[in-house]
Design a protein around this motif. Sequence first.
Motif, short mmCIF file in Angstrom:
data_model
loop_
_atom_site.label_atom_id
_atom_site.label_comp_id
_atom_site.label_asym_id
_atom_site.label_seq_id
_atom_site.Cartn_x
_atom_site.Cartn_y
_atom_site.Cartn_z
N PHE A 110 0.91 -1.22 0.06
CA PHE A 110 -0.10 0.01 0.01
C PHE A 110 0.74 1.46 -0.02
O PHE A 110 0.22 2.55 0.11
N VAL A 120 0.20 2.89 -5.23
CA VAL A 120 -1.33 2.93 -5.28
C VAL A 120 -1.78 4.33 -5.63
O VAL A 120 -2.87 4.52 -5.84
N LEU A 154 -4.30 4.74 -8.53
CA LEU A 154 -5.43 4.11 -8.45
C LEU A 154 -6.59 5.16 -8.70
O LEU A 154 -7.53 5.17 -9.30
N ALA A 213 -5.99 -6.92 -3.20
CA ALA A 213 -4.88 -6.24 -2.07
C ALA A 213 -4.74 -7.07 -1.03
O ALA A 213 -5.60 -7.84 -0.49
N SER A 225 -8.53 -4.51 3.18
CA SER A 225 -7.75 -3.61 2.29
C SER A 225 -8.66 -2.44 2.16
O SER A 225 -8.15 -1.33 1.83
N LEU A 269 -7.25 1.45 2.15
CA LEU A 269 -7.26 2.22 1.19
C LEU A 269 -8.07 3.40 1.28
O LEU A 269 -8.09 4.62 0.61
N LEU A 320 -7.13 7.31 0.95
CA LEU A 320 -6.88 7.68 -0.35
C LEU A 320 -7.95 7.55 -1.17
O LEU A 320 -8.03 8.56 -2.19
N LEU A 321 -8.86 6.97 -1.00
CA LEU A 321 -10.02 6.70 -2.11
C LEU A 321 -11.37 7.32 -1.76
O LEU A 321 -12.07 7.31 -2.35
N GLN A 348 -16.61 6.32 -3.57
CA GLN A 348 -15.39 5.11 -3.75
C GLN A 348 -15.84 4.60 -4.92
O GLN A 348 -16.60 3.65 -4.97
N ILE A 397 -13.46 -3.74 -4.24
CA ILE A 397 -12.15 -4.06 -3.34
C ILE A 397 -12.13 -5.56 -2.87
O ILE A 397 -13.11 -5.81 -2.12
#
Length: 245
Positions: free
Chosen positions: A62, A67, A70, A84, A94, A98, A101-102, A112, A116
């Motif tokens: 990660f 990443v 993405l 992931a 995962s 994440l 970030l997402l 999002q 995942i």
Amino acid sequence: MRAWILGTAGWMPTVHRGTTSVLVRAGDRALLLDAGTGAARLVSEPGLLDGATRLDVLLTHFHLDHVCGLLYLPATGLPVEIHAPGEWLYGSASAQVLAPLLRAPVSPFASQPFAIRELDPGGGSIAGVPVALRAQLRHWAPTAGIRIGDALALVTDTAFDEGTAGFVAGVRHLLHEAWSTSHDPASVDGDATAAQAGQVAAEAGVARLTLLHLHPRADPAALERDARAAFAPAEVGVDGRELTL
Ligand SMILES: [Zn+2]
């Protein structure tokens, strides 16, 4: 199956190198191994995704250099599924790892946009290709080594690991981290040198070795010399180049 190396830098992109990303195509399926800044090529060179109906992404770990791309992927217009190693290597989902970030305010997207999934450490089929995985525990954080059948393996973000050669034995094309040369002051405990990548390739009996995840100040000629002492066909990766499988 065809494959392209989209990003060959580690830690940060340089003028000529994006951070780690590799594209594998098999029919209408597309599998991205890591989503560093090199993944931007999927947008600037849309022919790479010709005929693809969806995009699967397999993450080795990660860290941001693997990443950050993405968030480029919605520009491909394809449904994206991320695979992931959160549960496997970090004991956390995962999606949870994440999430910062997402989602807003880091992500510009209102919701999002990706499915995942957790990686099964036993491997299996992802995007229609056979995937084998191996935990690599000698980096700053755990990472996954990836083998795609007998065609291709990606071993990045790991110090030299005696177990790698067995994992990638007989694969046709090995992509291995080469953070620095053997005697470079940039060499560190958590990342492999070019000579060590060459040693793994020689022990594993692979046909080809491409060096990637390079230090931003790496000298490609020096890296090749360092690796070729152990494995003569070693080459430094070039962003955008198709890989011989
Ligand atoms: Zn990295």
